[in-house]
Scaffold this active site. Structure first.
Site, mmCIF file in Angstrom:
data_model
loop_
_atom_site.group_PDB
_atom_site.id
_atom_site.type_symbol
_atom_site.label_atom_id
_atom_site.label_comp_id
_atom_site.label_asym_id
_atom_site.label_seq_id
_atom_site.Cartn_x
_atom_site.Cartn_y
_atom_site.Cartn_z
ATOM 1 N N ASP A 1 0.820 -1.228 0.000
ATOM 2 C CA ASP A 1 0.000 0.000 0.000
ATOM 3 C C ASP A 1 0.848 1.269 0.000
ATOM 4 O OD1 ASP A 1 -2.165 -1.666 0.181
ATOM 5 O OD2 ASP A 1 -2.390 -1.452 2.347
HETATM 6 P P1 NAP Z 1 0.870 -4.037 3.058
HETATM 7 O O1 NAP Z 1 0.255 -3.053 2.153
HETATM 8 O O2 NAP Z 1 0.041 -4.649 4.104
HETATM 9 O O3 NAP Z 1 1.523 -5.154 2.133
HETATM 10 C C1 NAP Z 1 2.335 -6.140 2.656
HETATM 11 C C2 NAP Z 1 2.693 -7.089 1.545
HETATM 12 O O4 NAP Z 1 3.638 -7.998 2.080
HETATM 13 C C3 NAP Z 1 1.528 -7.903 1.044
HETATM 14 O O5 NAP Z 1 1.078 -7.442 -0.203
HETATM 15 C C4 NAP Z 1 2.062 -9.348 0.979
HETATM 16 O O6 NAP Z 1 1.962 -9.839 -0.354
HETATM 17 C C5 NAP Z 1 3.527 -9.184 1.347
HETATM 18 N N1 NAP Z 1 3.987 -10.285 2.202
HETATM 19 C C6 NAP Z 1 3.368 -10.863 3.246
HETATM 20 N N2 NAP Z 1 4.114 -11.848 3.750
HETATM 21 C C7 NAP Z 1 5.236 -11.894 3.007
HETATM 22 C C8 NAP Z 1 6.399 -12.708 3.021
HETATM 23 N N3 NAP Z 1 6.564 -13.701 3.917
HETATM 24 N N4 NAP Z 1 7.367 -12.469 2.103
HETATM 25 C C9 NAP Z 1 7.208 -11.502 1.180
HETATM 26 N N5 NAP Z 1 6.142 -10.700 1.120
HETATM 27 C C10 NAP Z 1 5.168 -10.900 2.020
HETATM 28 O O7 NAP Z 1 2.156 -3.424 3.813
HETATM 29 P P2 NAP Z 1 2.788 -1.977 3.801
HETATM 30 O O8 NAP Z 1 3.107 -1.554 2.408
HETATM 31 O O9 NAP Z 1 3.860 -2.054 4.822
HETATM 32 O O10 NAP Z 1 1.617 -1.038 4.278
HETATM 33 C C11 NAP Z 1 1.125 -1.015 5.594
HETATM 34 C C12 NAP Z 1 -0.388 -0.958 5.592
HETATM 35 O O11 NAP Z 1 -0.835 -1.079 6.941
HETATM 36 C C13 NAP Z 1 -0.942 0.345 5.059
HETATM 37 O O12 NAP Z 1 -2.146 0.131 4.392
HETATM 38 C C14 NAP Z 1 -1.162 1.138 6.321
HETATM 39 O O13 NAP Z 1 -2.141 2.165 6.184
HETATM 40 C C15 NAP Z 1 -1.653 0.049 7.249
HETATM 41 N N6 NAP Z 1 -1.505 0.475 8.629
HETATM 42 C C16 NAP Z 1 -0.291 0.608 9.167
HETATM 43 C C17 NAP Z 1 -0.162 1.113 10.441
HETATM 44 C C18 NAP Z 1 1.169 1.361 11.069
HETATM 45 O O14 NAP Z 1 1.182 1.959 12.137
HETATM 46 N N7 NAP Z 1 2.265 0.946 10.472
HETATM 47 C C19 NAP Z 1 -1.292 1.425 11.161
HETATM 48 C C20 NAP Z 1 -2.550 1.257 10.574
HETATM 49 C C21 NAP Z 1 -2.633 0.762 9.302
HETATM 50 P P3 NAP Z 1 1.920 -11.426 -0.624
HETATM 51 O O15 NAP Z 1 0.812 -11.953 0.185
HETATM 52 O O16 NAP Z 1 1.718 -11.531 -2.099
HETATM 53 O O17 NAP Z 1 3.261 -11.966 -0.206
#
Ligand code: NAP
Length: 466
Positions: A388
């Site tokens: 994301d």
């Molecule tokens: P993300 O959008 O959740 O994407 C994570 C990606 O990691 C997934 O598409 C998944 O794809 C891949 N993945 C999972 N396990 C894996 C593995 N073992 N090896 C390789 N890839 C793997 O993560 P992000 O880009 O870090 O974004 C964070 C999200 O969390 C945002 O939408 C944000 O708004 C939300 N959020 C974060 C917080 C915070 O405080 N950090 C708080 C609230 C909300 P596959 O399944 O294809 O592997």
């Protein structure tokens, strides 16, 4: 003289604890001083506890020691066994316990002797309302994040009206209890409504917003403890509670900003139910994939590489392999930097903690706003398990649920490589157009295993000419 010192010890202890807790928060704000911050916080709270135990009027030490042993027997294994990725839900659980403790102390105060009146009753009412609602809301947040109940928003028509009416009713009974003597049923009903409001507050919020909500609940628990300080005339509780309330609130504001969301949108927006990915589109479009050998070749010959870690790196525990890759590339003269999105992963600072654990030097870690204009000069943007936070739809697609969220501009790099296991969406549940970009190479696999392969391949490349 000596007795005087012992009698007043709690005052010195409280003063020192207050100073240490404020410094602790200051130090926690930077990775270089964070360890000192944790130790200062521990010392501060230990001083507060010891000071309280030595206050005049403390007699029931046996009960206190038994309670401390039970608490430590639950808390210590929980902290030791909990995986890093489960920190948000366990934080929710600890808020639940803290808030319940504040609410129970308030309830005991209310029923102890004649019910309090005036300012004390105002503080007590706020403490109990916030304490009980934070308790059930935090348990619900824990259950959603732990997948014990469905994480999607549970909504129905008129939900906001029902919730607000319930809160108004609880607040009304609270005011009634403050201004006039009330019948015996008023207090239990007040508690029941506060507990119920906590549950209903969380129902329409999707798992995606839970970390932000947890920061907000942290703030409520702090406010409840602060009110308890006023009710019990305890300055330490007022200071620690107010610090907790303010920092939790600031954190939730920072998280909302990083996701370009408003508070009302987080609390009432039912985020998470509109993002069904367009699977037909995903299936129709071609993507380019590459092997670890291809990736190693490109990386080893690059001048500047920006690594973008995300939730997948955390799940795979790939940070140590990422460190090895960094070392290999730096040895070959490649300029390797890290771009950290404020909400990458599942909690604030998630990536910083993992990269620090793997001893990746802090000066290679850059906040989004500091590094975003460097992507256009980078030969490679290597995205490891992030989704994301690198989705260009946030910049231009007004229909996207993440529209307006600031993102890392990885698509401006010369080549983009994305390590993930499949084409599955990330947290927001939406497709990522980055994967279909002509300059993107998909590296399909588990982050740890794939980075490990790349490390081996880079090591096998011809050594750099001196
Ligand atoms: P993300 O959008 O959740 O994407 C994570 C990606 O990691 C997934 O598409 C998944 O794809 C891949 N993945 C999972 N396990 C894996 C593995 N073992 N090896 C390789 N890839 C793997 O993560 P992000 O880009 O870090 O974004 C964070 C999200 O969390 C945002 O939408 C944000 O708004 C939300 N959020 C974060 C917080 C915070 O405080 N950090 C708080 C609230 C909300 P596959 O399944 O294809 O592997």
């Amino acid at each position: 003289m000596e007795t005087g010192f012992l009698q007043n010890f709690w005052q010195y202890a409280y003063f020192l604890a207050a100073v240490t807790i404020v410094f602790s928060i200051k130090w926690l704000s930077s990775p270089t001083t964070a360890r000192r911050g944790v130790i200062a916080g521990e010392i501060g709270f230990a001083l507060a506890v010891v000071g309280t135990l030595l206050r005049a009027g403390m007699t029931n030490y046996t009960q206190i020691v038994i309670a401390m042993i039970i608490g430590a027997a639950i808390g210590a294994p929980m902290a030791l066994l909990m995986p890093m990725t489960a920190v948000p839900q366990f934080t929710a659980l600890s808020h639940a316990f803290g808030a319940l403790a504040a609410a129970l102390v308030g309830t005991a105060e209310y029923y102890k002797g004649a019910p309090p009146t005036g300012a004390e009753m105002v503080a007590l009412t706020i403490e109990v309302l916030l304490g009980y609602l934070t308790f059930t809301a935090s348990i619900m947040a824990f259950a959603k994040l732990q997948d014990l109940i469905p994480t999607r928003p549970m909504t129905y028509k008129g939900q906001n009206f029902v919730n607000l009416a319930l809160l108004a009713l609880a607040a009304g009974i609270g005011v009634w209890m403050i201004v006039a003597p009330t019948p015996a049923w008023a207090y239990p009903v007040f508690i029941g409504l506060s507990l119920l409001f906590g549950v209903l507050l969380i129902l329409p919020i999707g798992g995606g917003d839970m970390p932000t909500v947890i920061a907000l609940l942290n703030s409520y628990a702090g406010a409840s403890a602060c009110a308890m300080g006023f009710a019990l005339n305890n300055q330490m509780l007022i200071i620690a509670g107010a610090t907790n309330a303010a920092s939790g609130f600031i954190l939730s504001v920072i998280m909302c900003k990083a996701m370009n969301r408003s508070f009302t949108n987080v609390l009432f927006g039912a985020f998470g139910q509109v993002q069904a990915a367009d699977k037909t589109k995903a299936a129709a479009k071609p993507v380019r994939s590459a092997t670890a050998e291809d990736a190693a070749m490109i990386l080893a010959n690059a001048q500047k590489v920006i690594i973008v870690p995300g939730y997948g790196m955390a799940v795979a525990q790939a940070q140590h392999k990422v460190r090895e890759l960094t070392d290999q590339l730096v040895k070959r003269g490649v300029d390797v930097q890290f771009a950290i999105h404020p909400v990458a992963g599942r909690m604030p600072g998630h990536m910083n903690v993992l990269l620090a654990e793997a001893d990746i030097p802090y000066d290679r870690l850059h906040e989004m706003e500091d590094i975003n204009n460097e992507f256009s000069e980078a030969d490679v943007a290597l995205v490891i398990g992030a989704n994301d936070v690198v989705n260009p739809a946030a910049r231009h697609d007004k229909s996207s649920p993440i529209y307006g969220m600031p993102i890392l501009d990885v698509d401006k790099a010369h080549t983009v490589m994305v390590i993930k296991r499949s084409m599955n969406p990330g947290f927001a549940g939406i497709e990522n157009e980055l994967y279909y970009n002509d300059k993107t190479l998909m590296l399909f696999g588990d982050a740890k295993a794939f980075v490990s392969e790349i490390v081996k391949e880079v090591a096998a490349q011809a050594p750099v000419a001196a």
